[in-house]
Design an enzyme around this catalytic site. Structure first.
Site, short mmCIF file in Angstrom:
data_model
loop_
_atom_site.label_atom_id
_atom_site.label_comp_id
_atom_site.label_asym_id
_atom_site.label_seq_id
_atom_site.Cartn_x
_atom_site.Cartn_y
_atom_site.Cartn_z
N ASP A 174 -0.14 5.11 0.94
CA ASP A 174 -0.36 6.15 1.95
C ASP A 174 -0.33 5.58 3.36
O ASP A 174 -1.03 4.60 3.66
CB ASP A 174 -1.69 6.85 1.69
CG ASP A 174 -1.73 7.52 0.32
OD1 ASP A 174 -0.66 7.96 -0.14
OD2 ASP A 174 -2.81 7.58 -0.28
N ASP A 200 0.87 -1.16 0.00
CA ASP A 200 0.00 0.00 0.00
C ASP A 200 0.92 1.23 0.00
O ASP A 200 2.12 1.11 0.27
CB ASP A 200 -0.90 -0.02 1.24
CG ASP A 200 -1.82 1.17 1.32
OD1 ASP A 200 -2.43 1.53 0.30
OD2 ASP A 200 -1.91 1.76 2.42
#
Length: 231
Positions: free
Chosen positions: A16, A14
């Site tokens: 953020d 991922d």
């Protein structure tokens, strides 16, 4: 040699709050306000509202993407790309931590196929993936109009929650692979990514939000506090 050792190794990240200690989409919105592209009061209020929905798992991605890309659609390709270059220089590059780069590079040096998979749209995320030296990016894709520039609409399935699994299924199939033929690791901070964390061989709750930390501890998943550990 074990079967697992013979499989191609896949390292998924991922973006953020996992590889960078911020939300790039929200950050871009704040940057657009600072440039005068958006009204500070109204845009700031709505941007914060959408971000809260994302954290709560209740975000309507189509509505958010229309809102978040309105300024770049209106300003046009040349101005938007130039603005993003300044965003990278002043906001993103200072936020990229050495330990995050080292983690990604460790997988690349080991010969793993590295993929960044993010709910944030491709306009914001593609240059960030490049800054990490990552070729493969799955993000929320944007439709392009007849002029070749973004329309503000989502193209295909948003890369979020169960959509991340579906998009990864398609990515693997396009390469003649499947979950059964790869050894997969996924790093994420968010409860939104539980469907993909449950799908991989090695889930890693990375800088996890409190609910994901609790779930990881309950299930015996590895927990990595990347920004407070010497990784």
């Amino acid at each position: 040699m074990s079967l697992a050792a013979q499989r191609p190794r896949l390292a998924l990240f991922d973006l953020d709050h996992t590889l960078i200690p911020m939300d790039s989409d929200h950050g871009w919105g704040e940057f657009a306000i600072a440039m005068g592209w958006c009204d500070r009061t109204e845009f700031g209020r709505r941007n914060d509202e959408f971000f809260a929905h994302y954290q709560a798992g209740t975000l309507n991605v189509q509505d958010y993407v229309r809102f978040a890309t309105e300024a770049i659609v209106q300003r046009g390709e040349q101005a938007a790309i130039a603005a993003h270059e300044r965003f990278m220089q002043t906001v993103i590059h200072p936020a990229i931590k050495p330990q995050a780069v080292a983690l990604v590079q460790s997988h690349l040096r080991a010969g793993d196929v590295v993929v960044i998979t993010s709910a944030t749209n491709e306009f914001v995320t593609r240059p960030i993936a490049a800054a990490f030296g990552v070729e493969h990016l799955l993000s929320t894709e944007l439709e392009r109009g007849a002029d070749g520039w973004f329309t503000g609409e989502v193209k295909g399935l948003p890369n979020m929650r169960e959509g991340k699994v579906t998009r990864m299924d398609a990515w693997l199939a396009a390469r003649g692979l499947s979950w059964d033929t790869v050894e997969s690791t996924f790093y994420s901070d968010s409860m939104n990514d539980v469907p993909l964390l449950e799908r991989v061989n090695h889930p890693v709750a990375t800088n996890p939000e409190p609910r994901l930390r609790a779930l990881a501890q309950e299930r015996g998943w590895r927990v990595l506090d990347l920004f407070t550990e010497n990784t």
